[in-house]
Enzyme design. Structure first.
Site, PDB file in Angstrom:
ATOM      1  N   GLY A 147     -12.317  17.390  -1.052  1.00  0.00           N
ATOM      2  CA  GLY A 147     -11.143  17.130  -0.411  1.00  0.00           C
ATOM      3  C   GLY A 147     -10.141  16.015  -1.198  1.00  0.00           C
ATOM      4  N   CYS A 176     -19.140  15.580  -1.944  1.00  0.00           N
ATOM      5  CA  CYS A 176     -17.999  15.357  -2.022  1.00  0.00           C
ATOM      6  C   CYS A 176     -17.112  14.417  -1.311  1.00  0.00           C
ATOM      7  CB  CYS A 176     -17.193  15.692  -2.890  1.00  0.00           C
ATOM      8  SG  CYS A 176     -16.311  14.384  -3.975  1.00  0.00           S
ATOM      9  N   TYR A 177     -16.079  14.428  -0.682  1.00  0.00           N
ATOM     10  CA  TYR A 177     -15.416  14.017   0.813  1.00  0.00           C
ATOM     11  C   TYR A 177     -16.714  14.480   1.457  1.00  0.00           C
ATOM     12  CZ  TYR A 177     -12.308  13.093   3.893  1.00  0.00           C
ATOM     13  OH  TYR A 177     -11.890  13.060   4.851  1.00  0.00           O
ATOM     14  N   HIS A 235     -20.302  17.991  -7.518  1.00  0.00           N
ATOM     15  CA  HIS A 235     -19.827  19.363  -6.836  1.00  0.00           C
ATOM     16  C   HIS A 235     -20.967  20.523  -7.668  1.00  0.00           C
ATOM     17  CE1 HIS A 235     -15.565  18.610  -4.844  1.00  0.00           C
ATOM     18  NE2 HIS A 235     -15.855  17.511  -6.139  1.00  0.00           N
ATOM     19  N   GLU A 267     -20.572  23.798  -6.765  1.00  0.00           N
ATOM     20  CA  GLU A 267     -20.016  25.065  -6.950  1.00  0.00           C
ATOM     21  C   GLU A 267     -19.043  25.172  -7.737  1.00  0.00           C
ATOM     22  OE1 GLU A 267     -18.473  22.075  -5.147  1.00  0.00           O
ATOM     23  OE2 GLU A 267     -16.472  21.860  -5.137  1.00  0.00           O
ATOM     24  N   ASP A 274      -4.522  45.772  -5.102  1.00  0.00           N
ATOM     25  CA  ASP A 274      -4.756  45.639  -3.199  1.00  0.00           C
ATOM     26  C   ASP A 274      -3.994  46.680  -2.222  1.00  0.00           C
ATOM     27  OD1 ASP A 274      -5.221  43.136  -4.795  1.00  0.00           O
ATOM     28  OD2 ASP A 274      -3.598  42.119  -4.500  1.00  0.00           O
ATOM     29  N   SER A 275      -2.787  47.178  -3.073  1.00  0.00           N
ATOM     30  CA  SER A 275      -2.320  48.337  -1.527  1.00  0.00           C
ATOM     31  C   SER A 275      -3.477  49.833  -1.990  1.00  0.00           C
ATOM     32  CB  SER A 275      -1.247  48.162  -1.920  1.00  0.00           C
ATOM     33  OG  SER A 275      -0.486  49.056  -3.008  1.00  0.00           O
ATOM     34  N   LYS A 311      -9.850  39.203  -4.842  1.00  0.00           N
ATOM     35  CA  LYS A 311      -9.508  39.719  -5.043  1.00  0.00           C
ATOM     36  C   LYS A 311     -10.369  40.383  -5.989  1.00  0.00           C
ATOM     37  CE  LYS A 311      -6.222  40.978  -7.866  1.00  0.00           C
ATOM     38  NZ  LYS A 311      -4.778  41.876  -7.100  1.00  0.00           N
TER      39      LYS A 311
END
Ligand code: XMP
Length: 525
Positions: free
Chosen positions: A67, A94-95, A181, A183, A239-240, A381
Site C-alpha cells: 500500500g 511490502c507495506y 513485490h 505479485e 459480462d452480461s 475479467k
C-alpha cells in the site's frame, strides 16, 4: 464488505480461501489474481474488516497487501491486532511486512535511500517461503520505509544489498514477510513464492478452477432463486452474455433477457444477439426496438455528459416498461465483476472524481424492488472469459472488445443523427474487419472509430468532395485504467483508410489517434 448471501454460501461450500487484506487497491487485486492462478480461491477484504467478518470468511491464510502509506503516517491503515491471534498463517508484502514490525514490537524507519526497481535477494531458505527460489533471485522493490529492527521471534531469511530484511519469517507462528513485490512480473519467481505460501505454509490444495466454479455457481443460483423469476438486461457484451448463459443453465425458462436496441449499436448487433441467445441458446429473449425514441431524445444534443445522461435515463425507462409487461419478477441479474465490487468497498481507494458518468443496468431504480443476482461478482475479467469458454460459448463472443453502454452515441462526436450513426457503423465494421483479417484483434484491448464534427475537402475520381472525418483508435490495456495506443503495421492502416474512403459514403479522410490514457480517455466522450 458484509458478503452477499451467495458469497457466504460459497464460503461455506468451497475450500477455505486465502484472504487478501487490502492496504492499497491496486496491489491487492494483483495478489488475489496470482493466488487464483495457483488454483486457490482468494477474497479481498478491507484492512479494517471487523474480526467477525474475517472469521466468517474462514481463511486458510491471510496476505497483507502492499500500500502507498507509511505506518508512521497519521491514520495509517492498520488491521485489528487480534488478527495475529487467529492461528492463521500470514504473509506481509511490502507495506504489509512493515505492519508486522510496527505492530509486533519491531521498528520501521524511513530508509536513507528510497529503493525502487530491480534488486537481487540472496538466501539459503531451502524449505520455507523461498523453497525452489534461486539462491540469488531478481525481485522488484518499491519502498521508502524499511524494517530496522525485527520483532521477537522473527529471523531474516533473505537480504539484498540495501535491505537486510528483504524476507523475514517466524516459522513457529507461520508469519512471513517480504519487502519486495512477489505479485509483479518483475519478480520472475514471485509466483513460486506465493505458491509456497498458499500450498506449502497454508496447506491449500490446488483445486479451485473454472470447472468447479461452474458447479458451485449453478448450485448457488438454484438454491437462491428456486422457482422465482429473473430478468436480465442483455447488452451483447461479454459480462452480461456470460451471466445470462450461466443463469440460464441453472434455472432455464425462469430467466428472461431483455435486449434494448437503442440505435447506437454496432453493425449487425441486434441480429447477432437474437441469433446467439434465442436461436442457439433458446433463452427467453425480448428484443425492444427503441431506436426512434433514443434518436428523438438525442436530437440537437452534442454535449457528452448530456448525451450520456439522456441515454442512461431512457434506457432505464424502456427497460422498466418492458419489465412491467413480463409480470412479476423477483431478481435482476447483472454482470457485475470483482473489480467493480472491490472499487466500491476499497477502504483506501478514496472517492475519485467523476470523469464520465458510466451507464450500466446497475442504475435501475430501487422502486423496481428487485433483488440483485450477480453471479460474476467474484470474478476478474479474464476469469469471466474462462467461464464463458467452460460454458461452451463461442470465442467470438467471449473475446469481444469492451463496448460502452452509451454505444456509438459517444463516438458520434457532435450531433447524433441516424445518417451519421449509419456512416459510423460502416466505418467501425471495416476497421474491426481489417483488424481481424490481420490477426490483431486479440492483441488489442479495444478498437473504435469516432466520427468527428469536421468536414474536409478531398478528391475522389475527378470530383471535389467535402465530407466528414473519422478517427481510428486502438489501444492496449490491462484494465482500462491506463492505455497505450496500438502500434499498427502501416499497411493495415493503409487498407483501413482505403476501404473507409472508398466504401463509406460520407467519409473522405481518416486519422489515427496516438493519445495514451492518461491524458486521453479511451472513448472520446
Ligand atoms: P474511458 O473512456 O473512461 O473508458 O477511458 C474506459 C473503459 O470503459 C468503457 N466505457 C463504458 N463502459 N458504460 C460501460 O459499460 C459506459 O458508460 C462506459 N463509458 C466508457 C470504455 O469503452 C473503456 O473500455
Amino acid at each position: 464488505m458484509s458478503g452477499s448471501p451467495s458469497e457466504i454460501q460459497r464460503m461455506k461450500s468451497s475450500p477455505r480461501p486465502i484472504v487478501v487484506l487490502d492496504f492499497g487497491a491496486q496491489y491487492s487485486k494483483l495478489i488475489a489474481r496470482r493466488v487464483r492462478e495457483a488454483n486457490v480461491f482468494s477474497l479481498i477484504l478491507p484492512f479494517n474488516v471487523p474480526l467477525d467478518e474475517l472469521r466468517k470468511a474462514n481463511p486458510a491464510g491471510i496476505i497483507f497487501s502492499g500500500g502507498p502509506a507509511s505506518v508512521h503516517a497519521p491514520g495509517a491503515p492498520l488491521p485489528d491486532p487480534r488478527v495475529f491471534d487467529l492461528g492463521v498463517p500470514i504473509l506481509g508484502i511490502c507495506y504489509g511486512v512493515q505492519v508486522f514490525a510496527h505492530m509486533l514490537g519491531g521498528k520501521v524507519e524511513r530508509s536513507a535511500k528510497r529503493e525502487y526497481g530491480i534488486a537481487h535477494i540472496e538466501h539459503q531458505d531451502g524449505e520455507g517461503l523461498l523453497r525452489n527460489v534461486d539462491a540469488s533471485a531478481q525481485v522488484w522493490m518499491s519502498h521508502g520505509d524499511a524494517i530496522s529492527m525485527l520483532p521477537d521471534g522473527f529471523a531474516a531469511i533473505a537480504r539484498t544489498e540495501n535491505c537486510p530484511y528483504a524476507a523475514i519469517a517466524n516459522s513457529t507462528r507461520r508469519f512471513y514477510g517480504v519487502q519486495f513485490h512477489p505479485e509483479v512480473v518483475h519478480t520472475p519467481q514471485g509466483t513460486q513464492i506465493l505458491a509456497n505460501f498458499v500450498h506449502g505454509v497454508c496447506g491449500c490444495a490446488a483445486d479451485w478452477s473454472m470447472g468447479s466454479f461452474v458447479d458451485t455457481a449453478i448450485a448457488d443460483i438454484r438454491e437462491r432463486v428456486g422457482n422465482k423469476r429473473v430478468i436480465c438486461g442483455l447488452s451483447g457484451g461479454v459480462d452480461s452474455s456470460v451471466a445470462a448463459v450461466l443463469i440460464h443453465r441453472a434455472i432455464g425458462d425462469n430467466l428472461t433477457c431483455v435486449f434494448v436496441n437503442n440505435g447506437l449499436l454496432r453493425k449487425g448487433e441486434p441480429d447477432m444477439v437474437r441469433q446467439v441467445f434465442q436461436d442457439n441458446y433458446h433463452i427467453n429473449l425480448r428484443c425492444v426496438d427503441a431506436e426512434d425514441r433514443f434518436l428523438t431524445a438525442l436530437a440537437g444534443v452534442s454535449d457528452p455528459e448530456d448525451k450520456r445522461k439522456r441515454i442512461g435515463n431512457l434506457f432505464i425507462e424502456v427497460f422498466e416498461e418492458e419489465a412491467s409487461k413480463l409480470g412479476h419478477m423477483d431478481f435482476l441479474a447483472q454482470g457485475t465483476l470483482y473489480p467493480d465490487v472491490i472499487e466500491s468497498i476499497s477502504a483506501t481507494g478514496g472517492p475519485s472524481a467523476t470523469i464520465k458518468s458510466h451507464h450500466n443496468v446497475g442504475g435501475l431504480p430501487e422502486h423496481m424492488n428487485l433483488e440483485l443476482l450477480e453471479p460474476l461478482r467474484e470474478l476478474f475479467k479474464d476469469e469471466v472469459r474462462a467461464l464463458g469458454k467452460e460454458l461452451g460459448m463461442a470465442g467470438e463472443l467471449i473475446w469481444r472488445h469492451p463496448f460502452p453502454g452509451p454505444g456509438l452515441g459517444v463516438r458520434c462526436i457532435g450531433a447524433v443523427t441516424k445518417e451519421r450513426l449509419d456512416t459510423l457503423r460502416e466505418a467501425d465494421a471495416i476497421f474491426i474487419d481489417e483488424i481481424k483479417k490481420a490477426g490483431l484483434y486479440g492483441a488489442i484491448w479495444q478498437a473504435l472509430v469516432c466520427l468527428l464534427p469536421v468536414r474536409s475537402v478531398g478528391v475522389q475520381g475527378d470530383e471535389r468532395t467535402y465530407e466528414e472525418v473519422c478517427s481510428l483508435r486502438a489501444v492496449t490495456s490491462e484494465d482500462a485504467m491506463t492505455a497505450d495506443w496500438f502500434r499498427f503495421p502501416p499497411d493495415v492502416l493503409q487498407r483501413v483508410s482505403n476501404r473507409i474512403c472508398n466504401e463509406v459514403k460520407h467519409i473522405n479522410r481518416v486519422l489515427y489517434d496516438v493519445t495514451s490514457k492518461p491524458p486521453g480517455t479511451i472513448e472520446w466522450e
